[in-house]
Design an enzyme around this catalytic site. Structure first.
Site, PDB file in Angstrom:
ATOM      1  N   LYS A 173       0.877  -1.191   0.000  1.00 17.16           N
ATOM      2  CA  LYS A 173       0.000   0.000   0.000  1.00 17.16           C
ATOM      3  C   LYS A 173       0.906   1.230   0.000  1.00 17.16           C
ATOM      4  CE  LYS A 173      -1.812   2.904   2.313  1.00 17.16           C
ATOM      5  NZ  LYS A 173      -1.619   4.304   1.843  1.00 17.16           N
ATOM      6  N   GLY A 226       6.675   4.988   8.399  1.00 20.41           N
ATOM      7  CA  GLY A 226       5.856   6.196   8.422  1.00 20.41           C
ATOM      8  C   GLY A 226       6.020   6.909   9.743  1.00 20.41           C
ATOM      9  N   SER A 227       5.021   7.677  10.109  1.00 23.40           N
ATOM     10  CA  SER A 227       5.140   8.503  11.313  1.00 23.40           C
ATOM     11  C   SER A 227       5.008   7.658  12.584  1.00 23.40           C
ATOM     12  CB  SER A 227       4.064   9.579  11.292  1.00 23.40           C
ATOM     13  OG  SER A 227       2.805   8.967  11.249  1.00 23.40           O
ATOM     14  N   THR A 228       5.571   8.156  13.647  1.00 21.40           N
ATOM     15  CA  THR A 228       5.500   7.459  14.934  1.00 21.40           C
ATOM     16  C   THR A 228       4.052   7.322  15.392  1.00 21.40           C
ATOM     17  OG1 THR A 228       7.731   8.090  15.536  1.00 21.40           O
ATOM     18  CG2 THR A 228       6.220   7.661  17.361  1.00 21.40           C
ATOM     19  N   GLU A 229       3.264   8.352  15.146  1.00 22.35           N
ATOM     20  CA  GLU A 229       1.858   8.335  15.578  1.00 22.35           C
ATOM     21  C   GLU A 229       1.086   7.199  14.885  1.00 22.35           C
ATOM     22  OE1 GLU A 229       0.081  11.991  14.475  1.00 22.35           O
ATOM     23  OE2 GLU A 229      -1.881  11.435  15.284  1.00 22.35           O
ATOM     24  N   GLY A 231       2.393   4.636  13.408  1.00 27.26           N
ATOM     25  CA  GLY A 231       3.040   3.383  13.799  1.00 27.26           C
ATOM     26  C   GLY A 231       2.459   2.828  15.094  1.00 27.26           C
ATOM     27  N   GLU A 248       9.265   1.256  11.138  1.00 29.51           N
ATOM     28  CA  GLU A 248      10.334   2.240  10.895  1.00 29.51           C
ATOM     29  C   GLU A 248       9.669   3.597  11.003  1.00 29.51           C
ATOM     30  OE1 GLU A 248      13.357   1.478  10.524  1.00 29.51           O
ATOM     31  OE2 GLU A 248      13.457  -0.520   9.662  1.00 29.51           O
ATOM     32  N   CYS A 282      13.628  10.572   6.994  1.00 31.39           N
ATOM     33  CA  CYS A 282      13.412  10.160   8.382  1.00 31.39           C
ATOM     34  C   CYS A 282      14.669  10.342   9.227  1.00 31.39           C
ATOM     35  CB  CYS A 282      12.952   8.719   8.424  1.00 31.39           C
ATOM     36  SG  CYS A 282      14.009   7.665   7.438  1.00 31.39           S
ATOM     37  N   GLU A 381       9.657  16.281  15.079  1.00 30.62           N
ATOM     38  CA  GLU A 381      10.099  16.043  13.709  1.00 30.62           C
ATOM     39  C   GLU A 381       9.362  17.017  12.786  1.00 30.62           C
ATOM     40  OE1 GLU A 381       8.739  12.444  11.652  1.00 30.62           O
ATOM     41  OE2 GLU A 381      10.807  12.152  11.010  1.00 30.62           O
TER      42      GLU A 381
HETATM   43  P1  NAD Z   1       2.258   8.504   7.620  1.00 29.97           P
HETATM   44  O1  NAD Z   1       2.472   7.774   8.889  1.00 29.97           O
HETATM   45  O2  NAD Z   1       1.256   9.579   7.578  1.00 29.97           O
HETATM   46  O3  NAD Z   1       1.873   7.491   6.445  1.00 29.97           O
HETATM   47  C1  NAD Z   1       2.670   6.366   6.128  1.00 29.97           C
HETATM   48  C2  NAD Z   1       1.800   5.341   5.439  1.00 29.97           C
HETATM   49  O4  NAD Z   1       0.831   4.860   6.370  1.00 29.97           O
HETATM   50  C3  NAD Z   1       1.021   5.875   4.241  1.00 29.97           C
HETATM   51  O5  NAD Z   1       0.969   4.878   3.247  1.00 29.97           O
HETATM   52  C4  NAD Z   1      -0.351   6.108   4.846  1.00 29.97           C
HETATM   53  O6  NAD Z   1      -1.391   6.080   3.879  1.00 29.97           O
HETATM   54  C5  NAD Z   1      -0.460   4.960   5.822  1.00 29.97           C
HETATM   55  N1  NAD Z   1      -1.414   5.150   6.921  1.00 29.97           N
HETATM   56  C6  NAD Z   1      -1.832   6.312   7.481  1.00 29.97           C
HETATM   57  N2  NAD Z   1      -2.737   6.064   8.456  1.00 29.97           N
HETATM   58  C7  NAD Z   1      -2.882   4.722   8.531  1.00 29.97           C
HETATM   59  C8  NAD Z   1      -3.674   3.842   9.344  1.00 29.97           C
HETATM   60  N3  NAD Z   1      -4.499   4.307  10.280  1.00 29.97           N
HETATM   61  N4  NAD Z   1      -3.571   2.514   9.149  1.00 29.97           N
HETATM   62  C9  NAD Z   1      -2.737   2.010   8.211  1.00 29.97           C
HETATM   63  N5  NAD Z   1      -1.983   2.789   7.391  1.00 29.97           N
HETATM   64  C10 NAD Z   1      -2.047   4.128   7.559  1.00 29.97           C
HETATM   65  O7  NAD Z   1       3.721   9.035   7.194  1.00 29.97           O
HETATM   66  P2  NAD Z   1       4.108   9.942   5.944  1.00 29.97           P
HETATM   67  O8  NAD Z   1       3.629  11.331   6.222  1.00 29.97           O
HETATM   68  O9  NAD Z   1       3.712   9.270   4.674  1.00 29.97           O
HETATM   69  O10 NAD Z   1       5.707   9.867   6.026  1.00 29.97           O
HETATM   70  C11 NAD Z   1       6.451  10.645   6.861  1.00 29.97           C
HETATM   71  C12 NAD Z   1       6.840   9.909   8.132  1.00 29.97           C
HETATM   72  O11 NAD Z   1       7.496   8.693   7.804  1.00 29.97           O
HETATM   73  C13 NAD Z   1       7.834  10.673   8.969  1.00 29.97           C
HETATM   74  O12 NAD Z   1       7.472  10.600  10.328  1.00 29.97           O
HETATM   75  C14 NAD Z   1       9.144   9.952   8.730  1.00 29.97           C
HETATM   76  O13 NAD Z   1      10.099  10.089   9.740  1.00 29.97           O
HETATM   77  C15 NAD Z   1       8.683   8.558   8.583  1.00 29.97           C
HETATM   78  N6  NAD Z   1       9.701   7.787   7.867  1.00 29.97           N
HETATM   79  C16 NAD Z   1      10.443   6.876   8.563  1.00 29.97           C
HETATM   80  C17 NAD Z   1      11.436   6.153   7.914  1.00 29.97           C
HETATM   81  C18 NAD Z   1      12.271   5.138   8.642  1.00 29.97           C
HETATM   82  O14 NAD Z   1      12.888   4.293   7.993  1.00 29.97           O
HETATM   83  N7  NAD Z   1      12.316   5.150   9.945  1.00 29.97           N
HETATM   84  C19 NAD Z   1      11.662   6.350   6.549  1.00 29.97           C
HETATM   85  C20 NAD Z   1      10.881   7.295   5.881  1.00 29.97           C
HETATM   86  C21 NAD Z   1       9.890   7.988   6.557  1.00 29.97           C
END
Ligand code: NAD
Length: 477
Positions: A173, A226-229, A231, A248, A282, A381
């Site tokens: 996804k 994605g974001s910590t929240e 996650g 991650e 990230c 962040e």
């Molecule tokens: P996000 O958490 O908003 O979204 C990430 C993914 O999760 C997207 O595909 C989104 O559609 C999906 N998502 C959102 N809500 C969801 C839910 N309730 N259930 C399941 N899936 C859901 O993050 P973003 O804004 O796309 O990316 C930025 C964040 O990603 C930053 O916090 C960044 O630090 C982090 N990031 C971490 C790494 C790492 O390797 N640690 C790498 C890149 C980005």
């Protein structure tokens, strides 16, 4: 290009008929209209992935042949690198220069895990008693990969390449902002000849398609970046079906310049640490910790460098600072800049939104000096080209500031004293520590977080463990 869902090696519209626009953030134009998958489409994709996982077509495919499919995909992607890089730039806004690096890393990741496929082995165990006892390493099953928009295809490959190498099947996804390269990659998957259902792509919203994938009882593992929240939320949702989870997450990584560093190299490292990928990285070195003795010198050089780094057309080969991914992200970054000003940090470069060609969601390369640890821009962040500079008095103070964060993704250390660097590397709680370097990656080097930056690892041999179960077999003799 194809803009439907990719399920079971077929292109299908979403069952709901819904679609969503994809915007080029550098031009503000809609460049594609993509099928919006939701729970019903995820059901179909998971059924395809499960069907493939259980099928002879997948089970009887030798590990070597699975590896060969991955390396063929790498070759094909490499032959179309320019086309994919342009597409990555079109939906993400990063410079073509950066997209080419990203796609090169994707090729390398596919090759690396293609090489691993036939080298995954168990062990024989010297147990007590009349037994021959050994372990088998078996694929976990169906993997749901949920990825962000900052390195769209590359981070996806960090998940699907080791998963497929391990013998899992995948439902990917992508982020709603950047689904195009994942869909283009699905076309390569068809060409390479993966069995139907091994690799599926379902673009859609996070709370619809993403959440449905996490809840699905027939998905064995979620690999999320994605974001910590989000996650944290995914971890809770996944608990109901006992799913394995790799997370991650975000970061607020310290980049430490000691007074005895090669300052020219350190300033360059500080700049690429925060401005590479527009700071939407990230592991961005978003907190620069500078030893007080060299503070003024470092900040003056940084400010001068940031002013020269003007945002521009990401397709221009000379541009090094592209557009932020979306208007929403631009607004978030600008609101953090305002908070920095309100809380008393000193703006020494950038700070404004700009439109180089009259369009686009750009933000200048921004440097704040005299940042205190309690300020919002030192703690949260930002995910944009905004650097917070803090000063420290000595080694212990520097390390203490470095660890003063809920995150633990990465850190940089700049010093000519290699023993001091090693001491700092040991003391800092982060998944990656770069000494006299920043933002270096390799398919063979594990990447992931401590603390609120997540757990589990992408890349390297360790990532494979995330897609394997260990089975212990006892043979009575
Ligand atoms: P996000 O958490 O908003 O979204 C990430 C993914 O999760 C997207 O595909 C989104 O559609 C999906 N998502 C959102 N809500 C969801 C839910 N309730 N259930 C399941 N899936 C859901 O993050 P973003 O804004 O796309 O990316 C930025 C964040 O990603 C930053 O916090 C960044 O630090 C982090 N990031 C971490 C790494 C790492 O390797 N640690 C790498 C890149 C980005």
């Amino acid at each position: 290009m194809k803009t439907d869902l990719f399920i079971n090696n077929e292109w299908r519209p979403a069952l709901s008929g819904k679609r969503f626009p994809v915007v080029n953030p550098a031009t503000e134009e809609v460049i594609a209209d993509v099928a919006a998958g939701d729970a019903a489409d995820i059901d179909n994709a998971v059924a395809a992935a499960r069907g493939c996982f259980e099928s002879a077509a997948w089970r009887d495919l030798s590990a070597r042949k699975r590896g060969r499919l991955l390396t063929k995909a790498a070759d094909l992607l490499e032959s179309r690198l320019e086309e994919f890089a342009r597409l990555e730039t079109a939906h993400n806004g990063k410079t073509l220069f950066e997209s080419k690096i990203e796609l090169g890393m994707t090729v390398s990741t596919l090759r690396y895990y293609g090489g691993w496929a036939d080298k995954i082995t168990g062990e024989t165990l010297p147990v007590e008693g009349p037994f021959f006892t050994y372990t088998l390493r078996e694929p976990i099953g169906v993997v749901g990969a949920i990825v962000p928009w900052n390195f769209p295809l590359n981070i996806a490959s960090w998940k699907f390449a080791p998963a497929l190498a391990a013998g899992c099947t995948v439902v990917l996804k992508p982020a709603s902002e950047t689904p195009l390269t994942a869909l283009a990659f699905a076309e390569l998957v068809l060409e390479v000849g993966f069995p139907a259902g091994a690799f599926n792509v379902v673009p859609g919203g996070g709370t619809t398609a993403g959440a449905a994938l996490v809840r699905h009882p027939d998905v064995d593992k979620i690999s999320f970046t994605g974001s910590t929240e989000v996650g944290r939320h995914i971890m809770k949702l996944a608990a109901d079906t006992n799913k394995r989870v790799t997370l991650e997450l975000g970061g607020k990584s310290p980049n430490i310049i000691f007074a005895d560093a090669d300052l020219k190299a350190a300033v360059r490292g500080a700049q690429t640490g925060i401005f590479y990928g527009k700071g939407e990285v990230c592991a961005a070195g978003s907190r620069l910790l500078v030893e007080r003795a060299v503070h003024d010198q470092v900040v003056a050089q940084l400010a001068e460098g940031a002013k020269k780094l003007t945002p521009g057309d990401p397709l221009d080969k000379n541009t090094r600072l592209g557009a932020l991914v979306s208007k929403r992200q631009q607004e978030t970054v600008l609101s953090y800049i305002q908070k920095g000003l309100d809380e008393g940090a000193q703006l020494v470069a950038g700070g404004k939104a700009v439109k180089p060609n009259g369009k686009g969601y750009y933000v200048e390369a921004t440097v704040f000096d005299r940042v205190e640890p309690g300020m919002t821009i030192a703690r949260e962040e930002i995910f944009g080209p905004v650097l917070a500079v803090l000063s420290f008095d000595d080694f212990d103070h520097g390390v203490k500031l470095a660890n003063q964060t809920m995150y633990g993704l990465a850190a940089g250390i700049w010093t000519k004293d290699i023993l001091k660097a090693q001491r700092a590397a040991r003391a800092i709680r982060a998944g990656t520590v770069w000494i006299n370097s920043y933002n270096s990656y390799d398919s063979g080097a594990p990447f992931g977080g401590f603390k609120a930056s997540g757990f589990g690892r992408d890349l390297g041999r360790e990532a494979l463990d995330g897609y394997l179960e260990t089975k212990t077999v006892w043979v009575g003799l």
